[in-house]
Design a protein around this motif. Sequence first.
Motif, mmCIF file in Angstrom:
data_model
loop_
_atom_site.group_PDB
_atom_site.id
_atom_site.type_symbol
_atom_site.label_atom_id
_atom_site.label_comp_id
_atom_site.label_asym_id
_atom_site.label_seq_id
_atom_site.Cartn_x
_atom_site.Cartn_y
_atom_site.Cartn_z
ATOM 1 N N ASP A 19 8.012 -3.907 3.681
ATOM 2 C CA ASP A 19 8.981 -4.004 2.584
ATOM 3 C C ASP A 19 8.313 -3.783 1.234
ATOM 4 O O ASP A 19 8.856 -3.091 0.365
ATOM 5 N N ALA A 20 7.142 -4.375 1.038
ATOM 6 C CA ALA A 20 6.426 -4.203 -0.228
ATOM 7 C C ALA A 20 6.016 -2.741 -0.425
ATOM 8 O O ALA A 20 6.059 -2.220 -1.552
ATOM 9 N N LEU A 21 5.659 -2.083 0.663
ATOM 10 C CA LEU A 21 5.298 -0.666 0.569
ATOM 11 C C LEU A 21 6.519 0.171 0.203
ATOM 12 O O LEU A 21 6.434 1.075 -0.639
ATOM 13 N N GLU A 22 7.652 -0.124 0.817
ATOM 14 C CA GLU A 22 8.867 0.642 0.530
ATOM 15 C C GLU A 22 9.277 0.507 -0.935
ATOM 16 O O GLU A 22 9.791 1.453 -1.532
ATOM 17 N N GLU A 23 9.046 -0.657 -1.525
ATOM 18 C CA GLU A 23 9.370 -0.833 -2.940
ATOM 19 C C GLU A 23 8.550 0.111 -3.811
ATOM 20 O O GLU A 23 9.060 0.695 -4.773
ATOM 21 N N LEU A 24 7.275 0.263 -3.481
ATOM 22 C CA LEU A 24 6.431 1.185 -4.242
ATOM 23 C C LEU A 24 6.848 2.635 -4.016
ATOM 24 O O LEU A 24 6.857 3.450 -4.949
ATOM 25 N N ILE A 25 7.210 2.942 -2.775
ATOM 26 C CA ILE A 25 7.616 4.315 -2.450
ATOM 27 C C ILE A 25 8.866 4.702 -3.232
ATOM 28 O O ILE A 25 8.998 5.836 -3.710
#
Length: 567
Positions: free
Chosen positions: A113-119
Amino acid sequence: MFTSCQDEVIEITEPNETETLVAESTLTNLISATSIMDGSADNIIDNASCLSVQLPITVIVKGLEITVDSREDFKVIEAIFKEFDDDDDRLDIVFPITIILANHDEVVIENRDALEELIEECRGENEEDDDIECIDFQYPISFSVYNRDFQVINVVTIESDRELYKFIKRVTGAEKLLASLNFPVTMELADGTEIVVNNNIELQRVIEEAKDVCDEDDDNDYGDDDFTKERLDEYLKNCPWVVYEFKRFNQDNTEQYKEYALNFKEDNVVVMRARGGDLLTGTWSTRVTDRGALLKLEFDNIVDFTLEWVVYDIEDGKIKLFEVDGNRIIMKRNCDVVIDITKERIANYLQECLWRITRLNIEGVDNEKEYIGTPFKFLSDNVVKLRVNGEDLQGTYEIGVRNAGFILQITLDGRPDLKLEWLINFLEPGLIKLVNANNQMILTRFCPDGDEDIDYIGDVLTNGEWEVALYEDQDANETENYDGYVVGFNENGMLFAEGNGNDFRGSWLAYRNEGLFLGLNFRTQDEPFSELKHRWKIVEITPNRIELKDLNSNGEIERILVLEKRV
């Protein structure tokens, strides 16, 4: 003057207000844009061109756990994805991981989820972004830093994009650092071309002209198979292509078609050169579909190539084609390959320079060591000379035509391993491959004229006599075996060793082959000089000392030979 670690002299910019980088200037923004972190290389993992994962990381692809510790491992993932055309290309990341942002800052990410926010903060595929990927600085570079009176107070050396980005932030940020770039600097384009610039005006012009001239590959297609039809056509027509691997209906036909060469011409004509020189003419065409780029080949007399192939992957100098049911071709670009072989062209190549025998296999026995240091010279009157022990053995050669293709016939008295009718099955300006039944010979071109390094080596070797100062075989020091011997090199290519009641004669040759080498061939079966028959890599050479090494295929040192000038 300021000297970098590359021993390249760089001129410090004199204090000049017009050369100082201005915080909001076009040039400053361009320099900053070239130093932004480009995250497109690992899109197969994160699907985002504005960030990058810090390696190593662990991913799970179709149930396989893969440790990714270099960019080469991206191709492993891609190969698994493309193994089947109709399955789900799913990749799971093992968290936590470290992400590198466009400004080179690093962030630890604990979950998907944290990665998707950056993406989501990145722009989409192939959308215009701030980074310039088509041109780069060649590091190191340096900046002069001024005080408010425009006096140089420091020189800052920059070794990477990250350091450059942080330095420019000091210029454009609250610090408002006064600095100017020290020229000349070298810029490198995406295709490897280097451009030297000497002032701010040239630098701005070069970056502006280059910033949009390459494919930044800011998509999630993982490879460069997203070519447009026009770019693919030009890529194919640029140079001939040589078959490296070939499969048809899951049957490996590489041995049959390896080194076949294809030349894609205008008007959709493709000319294929088979081994032996036979030419086959067919047609080619390309189109781009939902499956990607397709290449259609049609030949009347060779059905294995006749198919519409999917352009599976394109790398620099390599193209991969596939189709379902186990069909696959890998070709490598080779601009030196000769498609239209003629007797005249073969003769011209042979007569250009000297030639070394780098492979000679007769009935399964390797004989090429006998020809270390003994180059061929092909003359225009069908005379061939082989230099042995400093003397020319003279014979004849003939270029002929047979049903199988062009042949080279060499006649030299006392050399039955050469006196064969050799079929020319591969030809380029620097390399000729010859076959005959169970025999194989490879000739590699050697052009010493005008090579200053080769001239220097020859001058050093022939100026005086030498002693073996060190000979190590693996971990064994066998130098004492050469005590009492004097080694000499004559200008005519003769090699000798005298001492202890012995007098050995042989051949030597200094040549270039992705480095500098010295071929030594003491023509004796007796130790210790029989052990020195080898093509040695020249590691160091001075007027009084020569260091040679024998490296195995892994680049590891097998033996060391050091010669020192005899006083």
